[in-house]
Motif scaffolding. Structure first.
Motif, PDB file in Angstrom:
ATOM      1  N   HIS A 177       0.803  -1.219   0.000  1.00 13.61           N
ATOM      2  CA  HIS A 177       0.000   0.000   0.000  1.00 13.61           C
ATOM      3  C   HIS A 177       0.838   1.271   0.000  1.00 13.61           C
ATOM      4  CE1 HIS A 177      -3.911  -2.202   1.388  1.00 13.61           C
ATOM      5  NE2 HIS A 177      -3.572  -2.458   0.141  1.00 13.61           N
ATOM      6  N   ARG A 368     -13.292   7.027  16.491  1.00 16.73           N
ATOM      7  CA  ARG A 368     -13.935   6.906  15.181  1.00 16.73           C
ATOM      8  C   ARG A 368     -13.614   5.518  14.630  1.00 16.73           C
ATOM      9  NH1 ARG A 368     -15.829  11.097  11.788  1.00 16.73           N
ATOM     10  NH2 ARG A 368     -14.557  12.666  12.835  1.00 16.73           N
ATOM     11  N   PRO A 369     -14.182   4.485  15.246  1.00 17.30           N
ATOM     12  CA  PRO A 369     -13.865   3.138  14.763  1.00 17.30           C
ATOM     13  C   PRO A 369     -14.570   2.880  13.432  1.00 17.30           C
ATOM     14  CG  PRO A 369     -15.552   3.024  16.454  1.00 17.30           C
ATOM     15  CD  PRO A 369     -15.172   4.474  16.324  1.00 17.30           C
ATOM     16  N   PRO A 370     -14.022   2.005  12.602  1.00 18.04           N
ATOM     17  CA  PRO A 370     -14.766   1.616  11.402  1.00 18.04           C
ATOM     18  C   PRO A 370     -16.070   0.962  11.848  1.00 18.04           C
ATOM     19  CG  PRO A 370     -12.867   0.182  11.719  1.00 18.04           C
ATOM     20  CD  PRO A 370     -12.778   1.264  12.748  1.00 18.04           C
TER      21      PRO A 370
ATOM     22  N   GLU B  38      -0.445   4.634   2.405  1.00 24.46           N
ATOM     23  CA  GLU B  38      -1.807   4.867   2.853  1.00 24.46           C
ATOM     24  C   GLU B  38      -2.299   3.644   3.603  1.00 24.46           C
ATOM     25  OE1 GLU B  38      -3.687   3.681  -1.473  1.00 24.46           O
ATOM     26  OE2 GLU B  38      -2.685   5.584  -1.161  1.00 24.46           O
ATOM     27  N   ILE B  39      -3.211   3.906   4.517  1.00 17.98           N
ATOM     28  CA  ILE B  39      -3.862   2.797   5.205  1.00 17.98           C
ATOM     29  C   ILE B  39      -5.330   2.901   4.861  1.00 17.98           C
ATOM     30  CG2 ILE B  39      -4.547   1.961   7.490  1.00 17.98           C
ATOM     31  CD1 ILE B  39      -1.710   1.132   6.545  1.00 17.98           C
ATOM     32  N   HIS B  40      -5.787   1.963   4.057  1.00 15.94           N
ATOM     33  CA  HIS B  40      -7.156   2.099   3.537  1.00 15.94           C
ATOM     34  C   HIS B  40      -7.951   0.811   3.614  1.00 15.94           C
ATOM     35  CE1 HIS B  40      -5.912   0.605  -0.631  1.00 15.94           C
ATOM     36  NE2 HIS B  40      -4.803   0.752   0.024  1.00 15.94           N
ATOM     37  N   GLY B  41      -7.544  -0.088   4.473  1.00 16.44           N
ATOM     38  CA  GLY B  41      -8.276  -1.350   4.595  1.00 16.44           C
ATOM     39  C   GLY B  41      -9.724  -1.141   5.001  1.00 16.44           C
ATOM     40  N   MET B  42      -9.959  -0.155   5.836  1.00 15.96           N
ATOM     41  CA  MET B  42     -11.298   0.071   6.366  1.00 15.96           C
ATOM     42  C   MET B  42     -11.886   1.372   5.815  1.00 15.96           C
ATOM     43  SD  MET B  42     -12.261  -2.232   8.650  1.00 15.96           S
ATOM     44  CE  MET B  42     -11.613  -3.499   9.716  1.00 15.96           C
ATOM     45  N   GLN B  44     -13.821   2.342   3.548  1.00 11.68           N
ATOM     46  CA  GLN B  44     -15.238   2.506   3.223  1.00 11.68           C
ATOM     47  C   GLN B  44     -16.139   2.297   4.427  1.00 11.68           C
ATOM     48  OE1 GLN B  44     -15.545  -0.098  -0.290  1.00 11.68           O
ATOM     49  NE2 GLN B  44     -16.251   1.753  -1.310  1.00 11.68           N
ATOM     50  N   GLY B  47     -14.055   4.753   9.027  1.00 12.85           N
ATOM     51  CA  GLY B  47     -12.933   4.961   9.932  1.00 12.85           C
ATOM     52  C   GLY B  47     -12.037   6.094   9.442  1.00 12.85           C
TER      53      GLY B  47
END
Lengths: 623, 198
Positions: A177, A368-370, B38-42, B44, B47
């Motif tokens: 990433h 702000r947790p997912p 970037e950290i984008h696992g969550m 959508q 978070g």
């Protein structure tokens, strides 16, 4: 045309690590690729999936990582270049195939990519898969950067073909990433038609054959060691007396630190990119030239153990350190400042860290947790289950997917989780060991991945629990990949079969099976109550498309709802559903019409029936 | 060349990954070395989404606490949360339109006072540019162009080694065609807003 199929060697492109890896495989002439999606590897296979639709590449989303490994292994044993992509824990699922594939070997090149996840940004553990190389005897390569990841794929294929063994390719999240500017290379035209030559006394691993193959594997490890020792991916810079050994992204942090601390003249810097077998003939002379050595590697002391063993063999007594209370941790990922500070401390170099602001007077900020999306069908199912099981003191084994977010209050419908499919097996175990009611949750893709054997076990051993299969028609968590229950017409693709979850469940012989539409709250609660009351195995299939997925397919979305003047502020909607479309303003609950998907679940539970569909923009304002 | 480190924090769905991609493409146009993570696992699932952009001669793709040259915040409480990435020399650019997390609605937290929030950031950093970027995005024609508004103000500060011209070129090539005009307008509005704030 897909951008990764661009034929323009020398062109520079900004690529995500996972795109660079997919491009690397295309440049290397990969013919067959397989995967089960898993973060942080998912974009590699997403790009394969897209490119396969406009090139000769054969790609498949396999049911699980073990099947993916077997598909790729057979392709490579038919002489084709194959690649198999998974996240680190996926290798656990595929390990049974992998360990013996190491004995059998390959004909065409085969690369097995394991995407490790230090810090567990999106994983249940942070296991260090370099040990799989040691365990299986397979060569292991690891890139340090996005650009290198692309080139290393072609190298891994070459090594694989020279050794006739699969090669493990390990990344970490910060490779997958990260993005950087990558120079495109030439695309090798793949050989796409393979042929399998029968050779059962080398390919059928009965004991007599395997005894012979293990000898071959050990010989291969010796050959692989020579490749590792000659590899351009194991290199030394500098000729100082202070040794640093790095792999992966820690190489970047150490490179920057050496510059920033201005100690390049003192440093002898070994970067390991071919890390199994470890290059003995590089490391031993390196150690002899150093006064002390610092090993910087995220995860386990994998290199450290081997380097110390080499030092012992040579009778060297110089300090060699890495993992220690005052140096590097086995926990989480590293960062540039931490590496800089530890280098300075170990080599006793003056260093002033950046002055961080004093944040002691910053008020505590709301978390702000997912969370499950507005209108998520899982929320509706969880609400119905909680109502149906009220007062029963239920145990909720859960599984891997978006629905694991049910762990958060107020839903609180997750009590135990190990791995993909574990909700079913542990459901069996809890029901056998306690008097508690057990309700397990598993997603549709996870059910196909590894839920089926557990359910067969439940029927055979006559366990007493309810399995709720959350069927949202996609693999939502990792970005809406298809699975065997999906209608591939959604992707405008033909030539696929389709497996019905209901038929599978019934064929297994589950005595009580019911399908619910979770947006119909009362009917769902009633069906769940019946299933919970049933003595024996019961299955509820809760069917409703993932709301994000439905929106991406431009499938109809319901009208948003609003809360009218009848509202008496019971707040059951907010407090029990916790849908993110609710917000509080002026001490009253409102619904954000941009987020509301119109699922109408809250409207059904409101005691005043005050939640109604929006008819005009006026109403939104008056709410 | 000198290294410049940028942290972008946002809430999932606010478009910060596209913002960093545009910066990366602009750097590519100008032949400036750039690395991002970037950290984008969550991303959508509502978070926090954090991305790091490092320009210049550095190998690292992430930024340690206390080491950001610029902090660009898409949501005020998230800007405050990321203050640990700053030092006394850091310039902070933040949207002031709040997007309270769901935990506030269910009574599991209190959203910070916006004036207090700005005061705290101003005290602890070199400079703060704060304005309602959401309003400017709407003015540009689409609330989703918030990311381009904030890019505009980032470029106006002149700290990042990429020019407004190259960023606009990158917006034209890497954002959806239907939104290019709105995005360019949003970029310009953000640029002007930052100029006024100075």
């Amino acid at each position: 045309m897909h951008k990764l199929l661009t034929k323009n060697p020398g062109q520079k492109m900004l690529l995500l690590g996972n795109e660079a890896i997919a491009r690397g495989a295309i440049e290397a002439g990969v013919a067959v690729a397989s995967t089960y999606p898993g973060t942080p590897s998912s974009e590699i296979s997403l790009n394969f999936f897209q490119m396969a639709q406009e090139s000769d590449l054969y790609f498949e989303y396999s049911t699980n990582e073990k099947v993916a490994m077997e598909v790729a292994a057979a392709a490579a044993n038919s002489g084709l270049r194959s690649m198999c992509v998974m996240k680190h824990v996926g290798v656990n699922v595929a390990a049974d195939a992998l360990m013996t594939l190491a004995y059998v070997g390959v004909k065409g090149g085969m690369v097995v990519l394991t995407a490790d996840d230090p810090y567990m940004f999106s994983s249940q553990n942070e296991q260090d898969n370099r040990y799989y190389a040691k365990l299986s005897g397979l060569p292991l390569v690891e890139p340090s950067s996005v650009e290198e990841a692309k080139d290393l794929i072609a190298y891994a294929f070459e090594i694989s073909e020279k050794l006739q063994e699969p090669v493990l390719f390990r990344t970490t999240t910060r490779i997958n990433h990260s993005s950087a500017i990558v120079t495109l290379g030439k695309i090798k035209v793949p050989q796409t038609k393979g042929d399998f030559v029968k050779d059962p006394f080398n390919l059928v691993t009965v004991p007599a054959v395997s005894r012979k193959l293990h000898v071959k594997l050990l010989e291969n490890i010796e050959k692989a060691k020579e490749f590792s020792e000659a590899s351009q991916y194991n290199f030394i810079t500098g000729n100082g007396k202070w040794g640093i050994i790095c792999n992966g992204v820690s190489y970047n942090y150490a490179s920057d630190a050496i510059k920033e601390l201005d100690i390049a003249d003192n440093i002898r810097f070994l970067r390991i990119g071919f890390s199994y077998p470890m290059p003995e003939k590089i490391i031993k002379p390196f150690l002899k030239a150093c006064e002390k050595v610092l090993i910087i590697e995220e995860g386990e002391p994998y290199m450290e153990e081997q380097v110390k063993a080499f030092a012992q063999e040579e009778g060297l007594i110089l300090p060699i350190r890495g993992k220690a209370k005052d140096l590097f941790s086995r926990l989480y990922e590293y960062d540039p400042a931490q590496v800089r500070e530890n280098i300075a401390r170990f080599f006793e170099v003056p260093y002033t860290p950046a002055v961080k602001p004093d944040i002691s007077d910053v008020p505590e900020l709301p978390q702000r947790p997912p969370t499950l999306c507005a209108g998520c069908s899982h929320r509706a199912t969880y609400y119905a289950v909680k109502k149906a099981a009220e007062g029963l003191g239920t145990i909720y084994p859960t599984d891997i997917g978006c629905y694991t977010l049910g762990v958060l209050p107020p839903l609180s419908t997750a009590d135990f989780l190990l791995c993909m499919g574990s909700s079913v097996g542990t459901g069996c175990g809890f029901s056998a060991s306690t008097d508690k009611k057990v309700i397990s949750f598993i997603g549709d893709s996870t059910f196909f991945h590894s839920g089926i054997p557990g359910l067969v076990n439940a029927v055979f051993n006559n366990h007493n629990f309810t399995l709720v299969i959350l069927d949202n028609s996609t693999t939502a968590m990792t970005g809406h990949q298809p699975h065997p229950g999906v209608d591939m017409q959604d992707f405008n693709l033909t030539g696929y079969g389709r497996v019905s979850i209901e038929k599978v469940v019934r064929a297994i012989g589950v005595p009580h099976v019911e399908i619910i539409k979770p947006y119909r709250v009362n009917k769902s609660i009633a069906a769940l109550k019946e299933a919970i009351d049933y003595e024996g195995v019961s299955v509820i299939i809760s069917k409703e498309a993932c709301t994000l997925y439905a929106q991406s397919l431009k499938k109809a979305r319901g009208k948003p709802f609003y809360i009218n003047e009848k509202c008496k502020d019971h707040r059951e909607c907010v407090n029990e559903l916790a849908c993110p479309a609710f917000y509080i303003e002026g001490e009253r609950v409102h619904i954000n019409a941009d987020l509301c998907s119109g699922c109408a679940v809250c409207a059904q539970i409101c005691p005043e029936k005050a939640i109604v569909p929006v008819r005009s923009k006026e109403k939104i304002r008056s709410s | 060349m000198e290294t410049k480190r940028l942290i972008i924090v946002a809430v999932g769905g606010q478009g910060n990954l596209l913002a960093s991609k545009v910066l990366g493409e602009a750097a590519l146009l100008a032949d400036i070395p750039v690395r991002m993570s970037e950290i984008h696992g969550m991303a959508q699932r509502g978070g926090v989404v954090e991305s790091a952009v490092v320009f210049g001669d550095a190998e690292s793709t992430i930024i340690s606490d206390g080491e950001a040259d610029v902090l660009l915040g898409f949501e005020p409480s998230e800007t405050l949360r990321a203050l640990n990435k700053c030092n006394a020399e850091t310039v902070v650019i933040t949207n002031t339109a709040p997007l309270p997390p769901f935990t506030v609605a269910i009574g599991k937290g209190t959203y910070p006072d916006l004036n207090e929030l700005q005061k705290l950031i101003r005290q602890k950093t070199a400079r703060m540019v704060a304005f309602d970027a959401q309003a400017l995005a709407k003015q540009a024609g689409n609330f989703m162009s918030l990311n381009m508004v904030l890019l505009g103000s980032l470029i106006q500060t002149g700290i990042m080694p990429v020019s407004a011209e190259n960023v606009k070129k990158a917006i034209r090539t890497s954002t959806k065609k239907a939104f290019v005009d709105i995005n360019i307008k949003a970029f310009e509005l953000g640029f002007e807003a930052a100029a006024k704030a100075a």
